[in-house]
Enzyme design. Structure first.
Site, PDB file in Angstrom:
ATOM      1  N   ASN A   9     -19.756  40.742 -14.979  1.00 36.58           N
ATOM      2  CA  ASN A   9     -21.198  40.489 -15.105  1.00 36.58           C
ATOM      3  C   ASN A   9     -21.774  41.593 -15.986  1.00 36.58           C
ATOM      4  OD1 ASN A   9     -23.931  40.158 -14.810  1.00 36.58           O
ATOM      5  ND2 ASN A   9     -23.981  40.615 -12.615  1.00 36.58           N
ATOM      6  N   TRP A  10     -22.098  41.229 -17.203  1.00 33.66           N
ATOM      7  CA  TRP A  10     -22.584  42.250 -18.159  1.00 33.66           C
ATOM      8  C   TRP A  10     -24.051  42.623 -17.913  1.00 33.66           C
ATOM      9  CZ3 TRP A  10     -20.516  41.869 -23.888  1.00 33.66           C
ATOM     10  CH2 TRP A  10     -19.141  42.143 -23.879  1.00 33.66           C
ATOM     11  N   LYS A  11     -24.732  41.876 -17.059  1.00 34.66           N
ATOM     12  CA  LYS A  11     -26.158  42.153 -16.792  1.00 34.66           C
ATOM     13  C   LYS A  11     -26.917  42.231 -18.133  1.00 34.66           C
ATOM     14  CE  LYS A  11     -24.711  44.238 -12.497  1.00 34.66           C
ATOM     15  NZ  LYS A  11     -24.953  45.161 -11.416  1.00 34.66           N
ATOM     16  N   HIS A  93     -27.726  36.763  -7.454  1.00 35.46           N
ATOM     17  CA  HIS A  93     -27.377  38.189  -7.528  1.00 35.46           C
ATOM     18  C   HIS A  93     -28.495  39.000  -6.870  1.00 35.46           C
ATOM     19  CE1 HIS A  93     -26.410  42.147  -9.037  1.00 35.46           C
ATOM     20  NE2 HIS A  93     -25.200  41.693  -9.307  1.00 35.46           N
ATOM     21  N   GLU A  95     -29.872  41.631  -7.685  1.00 35.82           N
ATOM     22  CA  GLU A  95     -30.898  42.114  -8.623  1.00 35.82           C
ATOM     23  C   GLU A  95     -31.941  41.033  -8.885  1.00 35.82           C
ATOM     24  OE1 GLU A  95     -28.150  43.491 -11.601  1.00 35.82           O
ATOM     25  OE2 GLU A  95     -27.546  45.125 -10.275  1.00 35.82           O
ATOM     26  N   GLU A 163     -21.323  41.054  -2.378  1.00 36.87           N
ATOM     27  CA  GLU A 163     -21.716  42.266  -3.094  1.00 36.87           C
ATOM     28  C   GLU A 163     -22.714  43.048  -2.235  1.00 36.87           C
ATOM     29  OE1 GLU A 163     -21.034  41.709  -7.637  1.00 36.87           O
ATOM     30  OE2 GLU A 163     -23.109  41.286  -7.145  1.00 36.87           O
ATOM     31  N   GLY A 169     -23.377  49.549  -8.548  1.00 33.87           N
ATOM     32  CA  GLY A 169     -23.741  50.594  -9.502  1.00 33.87           C
ATOM     33  C   GLY A 169     -23.866  51.984  -8.896  1.00 33.87           C
ATOM     34  N   SER A 209     -19.160  48.412  -7.535  1.00 30.73           N
ATOM     35  CA  SER A 209     -18.416  49.617  -7.909  1.00 30.73           C
ATOM     36  C   SER A 209     -16.905  49.416  -7.941  1.00 30.73           C
ATOM     37  CB  SER A 209     -18.777  50.784  -6.986  1.00 30.73           C
ATOM     38  OG  SER A 209     -20.144  51.155  -7.170  1.00 30.73           O
ATOM     39  N   GLY A 230     -19.366  44.777 -12.576  1.00 35.17           N
ATOM     40  CA  GLY A 230     -20.469  45.074 -13.471  1.00 35.17           C
ATOM     41  C   GLY A 230     -20.038  46.050 -14.556  1.00 35.17           C
ATOM     42  N   GLY A 231     -20.377  47.319 -14.363  1.00 36.95           N
ATOM     43  CA  GLY A 231     -20.172  48.334 -15.390  1.00 36.95           C
ATOM     44  C   GLY A 231     -18.769  48.387 -15.969  1.00 36.95           C
TER      45      GLY A 231
HETATM   46  O1  LIG Z   1     -23.486  43.833  -9.464  1.00 39.46           O
HETATM   47  C1  LIG Z   1     -22.290  43.861  -9.747  1.00 39.46           C
HETATM   48  C2  LIG Z   1     -21.620  42.694 -10.326  1.00 39.46           C
HETATM   49  O2  LIG Z   1     -22.398  41.549 -10.231  1.00 39.46           O
HETATM   50  C3  LIG Z   1     -21.500  45.082  -9.548  1.00 39.46           C
HETATM   51  O3  LIG Z   1     -21.921  46.047 -10.449  1.00 39.46           O
HETATM   52  P1  LIG Z   1     -21.058  47.385 -10.596  1.00 39.46           P
HETATM   53  O4  LIG Z   1     -19.599  46.961 -10.739  1.00 39.46           O
HETATM   54  O5  LIG Z   1     -21.593  48.049 -11.840  1.00 39.46           O
HETATM   55  O6  LIG Z   1     -21.262  48.172  -9.349  1.00 39.46           O
END
Ligand SMILES: O=C(CO)COP(=O)(O)O
Length: 250
Positions: A9-11, A93, A95, A163, A169, A209, A230-231
């Site tokens: 997920n590149w957000k 998600h 967020e 999640e 993050g 993470s 994510g990251g």
């Molecule tokens: O929200 C995430 C994937 O959707 C997880 O993000 P991180 O891997 O950066 O913690």
């Protein structure tokens, strides 16, 4: 046997120049033993599909509207995302639940729209830190799961991503036992609702993470069929060791 899935997920990260990361991933995994999905920002879906050029990596989206079309300025429908080349869409998600006040009812409607458009819905669930500390995790997951997952869900069109909000993050992750407890619980709830055959085919991802350094341990946990990253999905050199750990997991 469920096919494993490594999803990125590149957000709100990624410009045209970053398509090289998707091309590199595609070149490194020509015939993956696991499914690999990258969900870039919507602006990159069409060029990412072109960059993959029929390769094994799939491209997904990060959100969709619940309606197929209409007067919804700035929104995108699941039909449009499918038309652009996406095969899946992340819905619910945390967020979006937080920043856009999306309820589990909204998530169910979006999941239904994804199914109707022929997309796989990756439905996200997770507790806050306060909810975990109050020992409410399983109640929260049960509530989110029962409302967010629509009756149109089958093994072929639905992935559940656990999640924990506090792990996203933050560099913090639950223990393997904590992840296993939630994933086993989700599987049991899905089995009660959809029956064993269907529920056994639905993939359950862990997200929050996930890094090259902790992926192998997480992938050994029962009922973890992959990760939503994510990251560490932004660069092929970080995501590839995670994909390799998933391939190596028993
Ligand atoms: O929200 C995430 C994937 O959707 C997880 O993000 P991180 O891997 O950066 O913690």
């Amino acid at each position: 046997m469920r096919r494993k899935l490594a999803a990125g997920n590149w957000k709100m990260h990624g410009l045209l120049a970053d398509l090289s990361q998707i091309s590199a991933l595609n070149a490194d995994h020509p015939d993956p033993a696991t499914d690999i999905l990258i969900c870039p920002p919507t602006t990159l879906i069409v060029p990412a599909c072109a960059a993959i050029n029929g390769g094994a990596v799939q491209i997904g989206a990060q959100d969709c509207h619940a309606r197929a079309s209409g007067a919804f300025t700035g929104d995108l429908s699941a039909v449009m995302l499918k038309d652009a080349g996406a095969t899946a869409v992340i819905v619910g998600h945390s967020e979006r639940r937080d920043a856009h006040e999306e309820s589990s009812e909204d998530v169910r409607a979006k999941s239904k729209a994804a199914h109707a458009a022929g997309l796989t819905a990756i439905i996200c669930l997770g507790e806050s830190l306060a909810q975990r500390e109050a020992a409410n995790t399983l109640d929260i997951i049960a509530g989110q799961l029962s409302i967010s997952v629509p009756d149109t869900a089958v093994a072929a069109n639905t992935v559940i991503a656990y999640e924990p909000c506090w792990a996203i993050g933050s560099g913090l992750t639950p223990t393997p036992a904590q992840i296993g407890e939630v994933h086993d619980f989700i599987r049991a709830r899905l089995t009660t609702r959809f029956g064993e055959a269907e529920a056994n085919g639905m993939r359950l991802l862990y997200g929050g993470s996930v890094k090259p350094g902790n992926a192998a341990e997480i992938f050994e946990v029962s009922n973890v069929d992959g990760a939503l990253v994510g990251g560490a999905s932004l660069k092929a050199e970080d995501f590839t060791p995670i994909i390799n750990a998933l391939k190596a997991a028993s």
